[in-house]
Design a protein around this motif. Structure first.
Motif, PDB file in Angstrom:
ATOM      1  N   GLY A 135       0.816  -1.213   0.000  1.00  0.00           N
ATOM      2  CA  GLY A 135       0.000   0.000   0.000  1.00  0.00           C
ATOM      3  C   GLY A 135       0.847   1.258   0.000  1.00  0.00           C
ATOM      4  O   GLY A 135       0.548   2.226  -0.720  1.00  0.00           O
ATOM      5  N   LEU A 136       1.911   1.245   0.808  1.00  0.00           N
ATOM      6  CA  LEU A 136       2.810   2.404   0.836  1.00  0.00           C
ATOM      7  C   LEU A 136       3.491   2.605  -0.519  1.00  0.00           C
ATOM      8  O   LEU A 136       3.623   3.724  -1.009  1.00  0.00           O
ATOM      9  N   LYS A 137       3.931   1.505  -1.127  1.00  0.00           N
ATOM     10  CA  LYS A 137       4.587   1.603  -2.436  1.00  0.00           C
ATOM     11  C   LYS A 137       3.651   2.191  -3.486  1.00  0.00           C
ATOM     12  O   LYS A 137       4.041   3.050  -4.284  1.00  0.00           O
ATOM     13  N   GLU A 138       2.394   1.723  -3.472  1.00  0.00           N
ATOM     14  CA  GLU A 138       1.430   2.232  -4.448  1.00  0.00           C
ATOM     15  C   GLU A 138       1.173   3.719  -4.251  1.00  0.00           C
ATOM     16  O   GLU A 138       1.093   4.472  -5.220  1.00  0.00           O
ATOM     17  N   LYS A 139       1.049   4.132  -2.998  1.00  0.00           N
ATOM     18  CA  LYS A 139       0.819   5.553  -2.721  1.00  0.00           C
ATOM     19  C   LYS A 139       2.035   6.386  -3.109  1.00  0.00           C
ATOM     20  O   LYS A 139       1.906   7.482  -3.660  1.00  0.00           O
ATOM     21  N   ILE A 140       3.220   5.858  -2.815  1.00  0.00           N
ATOM     22  CA  ILE A 140       4.444   6.578  -3.167  1.00  0.00           C
ATOM     23  C   ILE A 140       4.570   6.707  -4.679  1.00  0.00           C
ATOM     24  O   ILE A 140       4.935   7.767  -5.204  1.00  0.00           O
ATOM     25  N   LEU A 141       4.253   5.633  -5.407  1.00  0.00           N
ATOM     26  CA  LEU A 141       4.350   5.663  -6.870  1.00  0.00           C
ATOM     27  C   LEU A 141       3.318   6.600  -7.482  1.00  0.00           C
ATOM     28  O   LEU A 141       3.526   7.153  -8.560  1.00  0.00           O
ATOM     29  N   GLU A 142       2.189   6.780  -6.809  1.00  0.00           N
ATOM     30  CA  GLU A 142       1.170   7.701  -7.303  1.00  0.00           C
ATOM     31  C   GLU A 142       1.583   9.157  -7.137  1.00  0.00           C
ATOM     32  O   GLU A 142       1.182  10.014  -7.921  1.00  0.00           O
ATOM     33  N   THR A 143       2.363   9.422  -6.119  1.00  0.00           N
ATOM     34  CA  THR A 143       2.650  10.811  -5.757  1.00  0.00           C
ATOM     35  C   THR A 143       4.109  11.213  -5.957  1.00  0.00           C
ATOM     36  O   THR A 143       4.481  12.343  -5.652  1.00  0.00           O
ATOM     37  N   SER A 144       4.943  10.284  -6.443  1.00  0.00           N
ATOM     38  CA  SER A 144       6.369  10.587  -6.608  1.00  0.00           C
ATOM     39  C   SER A 144       6.839  10.139  -7.988  1.00  0.00           C
ATOM     40  O   SER A 144       6.309   9.184  -8.548  1.00  0.00           O
ATOM     41  N   PRO A 145       7.850  10.806  -8.534  1.00  0.00           N
ATOM     42  CA  PRO A 145       8.444  10.341  -9.794  1.00  0.00           C
ATOM     43  C   PRO A 145       9.190   9.036  -9.569  1.00  0.00           C
ATOM     44  O   PRO A 145       9.605   8.725  -8.453  1.00  0.00           O
TER      45      PRO A 145
END
Length: 403
Positions: free
Chosen positions: A51-61
């Motif tokens: 879940g953290l990875k998905e959120k990070i990938l959504e909001t970070s390059p």
């Protein structure tokens, strides 16, 4: 079916002794609970990390290129190199800097992101997260996008204005004066992550360059990849073509400490919960020792008619393994059921201000399943060896002497 396995089944499910039958059930339940708890725990840890990875990938390059010496003004010279790498889906220069936002008596620390609004649709897709206002209004002069928690902290809404203050002010005869700019809210965005929603402010690249007195310089270039999980491979390819004074960081590098901590915690939880299976295996050992004492006469008769020590060893070893296999299979089914329903229906809600995600996803990998299955069977096997060995060493003459 081999004879020793038939005898193992008969001994295991013998109802002659209610105490032994009860011990068999307790051993089975203990292993079932341990296996299901292990699977659910690993699914929780893996799901939280996912879940953290998905959120990070959504909001970070996925990859960022910085310059470590001087101002980054020659970023356009790198475009031909980026165009040659097929895995790079899109890229754009950006500016990232901290500032202060204020309205009335409300003051908030913010992170200002300066980008080209059209290019950003292909990279960060902030336009898909706008919950109020219009993303295209960002193209207007002095208009910005803000996170929903920034809007709440400043008490502003779409179309209203507030002031931003740059930490890079200018010296005057009267002293140091911060640079202040009045901006209007084009839209409010919701990332679902408090860390971003509480600090996010986005404006046009040109306006950010002017506001921070950067002229034509940028903070770096951000890249979007076809497959974000190949970021390290693309990073190595870039490093072969782009050298000092440029530095390349993938999203994995930027969040390495977080993922390492989660992986270590997952391992620790696996070892702790595995103690449940270990304790259940003590019940298996006790059960087999008791059964071996109860079946001494049967063991002596079997040896008298030709059964060797290895045969007796297999009989009692398989009793322990049958309990282990049954408990492990049932525990796996229960664990899978809990994981499926909890993940499908988002049963575990989280506070995004604390955990960065609003619900707890549960994910389990084939490697985790294999590790739990093998570990459980191995523990049951080891716990059965000693009782089975002692049972196989019975001497028929001593047992039958007084019969």
């Amino acid at each position: 079916m081999p004879l020793y396995l038939k005898i193992a089944f008969k001994y295991l499910f013998s109802l002659r002794s209610k105490a032994l039958s009860f011990m068999t059930v307790i051993s089975f339940i203990g292993i079932t609970v341990g296996v299901s708890a292990l699977l659910i725990t690993l699914a929780v840890m893996s799901g939280f990390q996912w879940g953290l990875k998905e959120k990070i990938l959504e909001t970070s390059p996925h990859i960022v290129i910085f310059k470590i010496t001087g101002r980054f003004t020659e970023y356009r010279d790198l475009y031909p190199v980026l165009d040659e790498i097929k895995e790079i889906k899109a890229y754009q220069p950006f500016i990232f800097s901290q500032a202060l936002a204020s309205k009335g008596g409300n003051v908030k620390s913010i992170n200002i992101r300066g980008v080209d609004p059209e290019l950003d649709k292909k990279i960060m897709k902030v336009n898909t997260k706008v919950i109020a206002g219009n993303y295209d209004d960002l193209k207007k002069e002095n208009y910005v996008l803000i996170g929903k928690d920034v809007a709440a902290a400043l008490d502003v809404w779409v179309g209203e204005s507030f002031k931003i203050m740059s930490p890079f002010g200018r010296k005057t005869p009267l002293g140091f004066l911060p640079k202040i700019k009045k901006v209007y809210v084009a839209g409010i965005v919701d990332f679902g992550m408090y860390e971003y929603d509480s600090t996010f402010v986005q404006m046009k690249l040109k306006e950010a360059q002017k506001f921070f007195d950067m002229k034509d310089a940028v903070t770096g270039i951000q890249l979007k990849l076809e497959d974000p999980y190949r970021a390290d491979i693309v990073k190595k390819e870039l490093q072969e073509r782009i050298s000092y004074p440029y530095i390349i960081r993938s999203w994995m590098d930027l969040n390495k400490s977080l993922f390492q901590a989660l992986q270590l915690e997952k391992l620790a939880m696996f070892l702790v919960i595995a103690l449940i299976v270990l304790v259940a295996s003590f019940n298996v050992s006790s059960l087999l020792i008791t059964k071996a004492r109860e079946k001494r006469k049967d063991i002596a008769i079997l040896k008298t008619v030709g059964a060797d020590s290895g045969f007796i060893l297999k009989v009692f070893l398989w009793q322990g393994m049958l309990i282990g296999i049954a408990g492990t299979v049932v525990g796996t089914v229960i664990g899978f059921s809990v994981i499926y329903f909890a993940d499908t229906y988002h049963l575990v809600k989280l506070n995004p201000e604390v955990y960065m995600i609003d619900y707890l996803p549960l994910k389990i990998s084939l490697l985790d399943i294999t590790a739990v299955f093998v570990s459980s069977l191995l523990i049951c096997f080891v716990s059965s060896i000693l009782p089975a060995f002692f049972a196989s060493r019975e001497v028929p003459a001593e047992v039958l002497r007084y019969e």
